[in-house]
Design a protein around this motif. Sequence first.
Motif, PDB file in Angstrom:
ATOM      1  N   ILE A   1      -2.986 -10.651  -0.321  1.00 35.19           N
ATOM      2  CA  ILE A   1      -3.850  -9.570  -0.789  1.00 35.19           C
ATOM      3  C   ILE A   1      -3.660  -8.308   0.059  1.00 35.19           C
ATOM      4  O   ILE A   1      -3.650  -7.199  -0.455  1.00 35.19           O
ATOM      5  CB  ILE A   1      -5.339 -10.000  -0.765  1.00 35.19           C
ATOM      6  N   SER A   2      -3.485  -8.497   1.351  1.00 36.80           N
ATOM      7  CA  SER A   2      -3.434  -7.353   2.271  1.00 36.80           C
ATOM      8  C   SER A   2      -2.032  -6.803   2.536  1.00 36.80           C
ATOM      9  O   SER A   2      -1.890  -5.811   3.243  1.00 36.80           O
ATOM     10  CB  SER A   2      -4.080  -7.739   3.597  1.00 36.80           C
ATOM     11  N   LYS A   3      -1.007  -7.439   2.008  1.00 41.10           N
ATOM     12  CA  LYS A   3       0.353  -6.937   2.232  1.00 41.10           C
ATOM     13  C   LYS A   3       0.440  -5.501   1.711  1.00 41.10           C
ATOM     14  O   LYS A   3       0.072  -5.239   0.572  1.00 41.10           O
ATOM     15  CB  LYS A   3       1.395  -7.794   1.508  1.00 41.10           C
ATOM     16  N   PRO A   4       0.955  -4.565   2.496  1.00 41.40           N
ATOM     17  CA  PRO A   4       1.057  -3.162   2.063  1.00 41.40           C
ATOM     18  C   PRO A   4       2.313  -2.926   1.215  1.00 41.40           C
ATOM     19  O   PRO A   4       3.149  -2.085   1.543  1.00 41.40           O
ATOM     20  CB  PRO A   4       1.101  -2.401   3.391  1.00 41.40           C
ATOM     21  N   TRP A   5       2.422  -3.652   0.127  1.00 39.64           N
ATOM     22  CA  TRP A   5       3.628  -3.618  -0.697  1.00 39.64           C
ATOM     23  C   TRP A   5       3.468  -2.775  -1.959  1.00 39.64           C
ATOM     24  O   TRP A   5       4.206  -2.946  -2.923  1.00 39.64           O
ATOM     25  CB  TRP A   5       4.066  -5.032  -1.038  1.00 39.64           C
ATOM     26  N   ARG A   6       2.508  -1.892  -1.954  1.00 37.97           N
ATOM     27  CA  ARG A   6       2.344  -0.901  -3.022  1.00 37.97           C
ATOM     28  C   ARG A   6       2.765   0.430  -2.417  1.00 37.97           C
ATOM     29  O   ARG A   6       2.328   0.795  -1.321  1.00 37.97           O
ATOM     30  CB  ARG A   6       0.890  -0.860  -3.454  1.00 37.97           C
ATOM     31  N   TYR A   7       3.639   1.145  -3.115  1.00 36.33           N
ATOM     32  CA  TYR A   7       4.214   2.376  -2.595  1.00 36.33           C
ATOM     33  C   TYR A   7       3.894   3.515  -3.565  1.00 36.33           C
ATOM     34  O   TYR A   7       4.159   3.405  -4.758  1.00 36.33           O
ATOM     35  CB  TYR A   7       5.725   2.222  -2.411  1.00 36.33           C
ATOM     36  N   ILE A   8       3.342   4.603  -3.016  1.00 35.23           N
ATOM     37  CA  ILE A   8       2.846   5.706  -3.844  1.00 35.23           C
ATOM     38  C   ILE A   8       3.365   7.023  -3.273  1.00 35.23           C
ATOM     39  O   ILE A   8       3.163   7.320  -2.089  1.00 35.23           O
ATOM     40  CB  ILE A   8       1.300   5.744  -3.849  1.00 35.23           C
ATOM     41  N   VAL A   9       4.015   7.833  -4.118  1.00 33.08           N
ATOM     42  CA  VAL A   9       4.460   9.166  -3.693  1.00 33.08           C
ATOM     43  C   VAL A   9       3.214   9.925  -3.246  1.00 33.08           C
ATOM     44  O   VAL A   9       2.184   9.904  -3.925  1.00 33.08           O
ATOM     45  CB  VAL A   9       5.180   9.909  -4.840  1.00 33.08           C
ATOM     46  N   LYS A  10       3.291  10.590  -2.105  1.00 29.64           N
ATOM     47  CA  LYS A  10       2.118  11.245  -1.524  1.00 29.64           C
ATOM     48  C   LYS A  10       1.421  12.197  -2.499  1.00 29.64           C
ATOM     49  O   LYS A  10       0.213  12.187  -2.590  1.00 29.64           O
ATOM     50  CB  LYS A  10       2.476  11.985  -0.244  1.00 29.64           C
TER      51      LYS A  10
END
Length: 177
Positions: A164-173
């Motif tokens: 759940i906590s893995k930071p594997w979502r990536y979003i253009v700033k």
Amino acid sequence: MRTDSSRIPNSFFLRDVTQVAPELLGKLLVRRFEDGTIQKFVITETEAYRGGEDKACHANKGLTPRTKVMFEKGGLVYVYLIYGMYWMLNFVTGEAGDSSAVLIRGIEGINGPGRVGRALQLDQSFYGENLGSSERIWVEDTGENPQFISAPRVGIDYAGEPWISKPWRYIVKESAM
């Protein structure tokens, strides 16, 4: 077959999903529709799903008719239907057997993977499509490497920690604002 030099080759996808997912940001998702029109969309948000070890990944339960394409070599399309109405677009990564994929969560002007699938007019026929040779869907390099933020993935509470906590979502700033 297209000979577009800016098309990303399948070799780009033959790496770890947590490398590929952020590097897709800023690239162009290209879609040729049935009427021949071509639209290009900047990829603004992705999520990484790391094969069998990742409890949030469809391949975690092993090889099934639904996940078969995820066990093939990177560079293929994995689509699946949710809620009986939204086709979710994923790109298979890694070598054969890896079973990882990147979910395309957002493209310029469209946030949410269900909306992405609808805008691209996806359906079951895209399952297994080869991004390196497809005449309907592919990815092009823009030469851009936008700044991005990482965040936990969305809607995977069933997977438990640490997934759940893995930071594997990536979003253009810019699209994170």
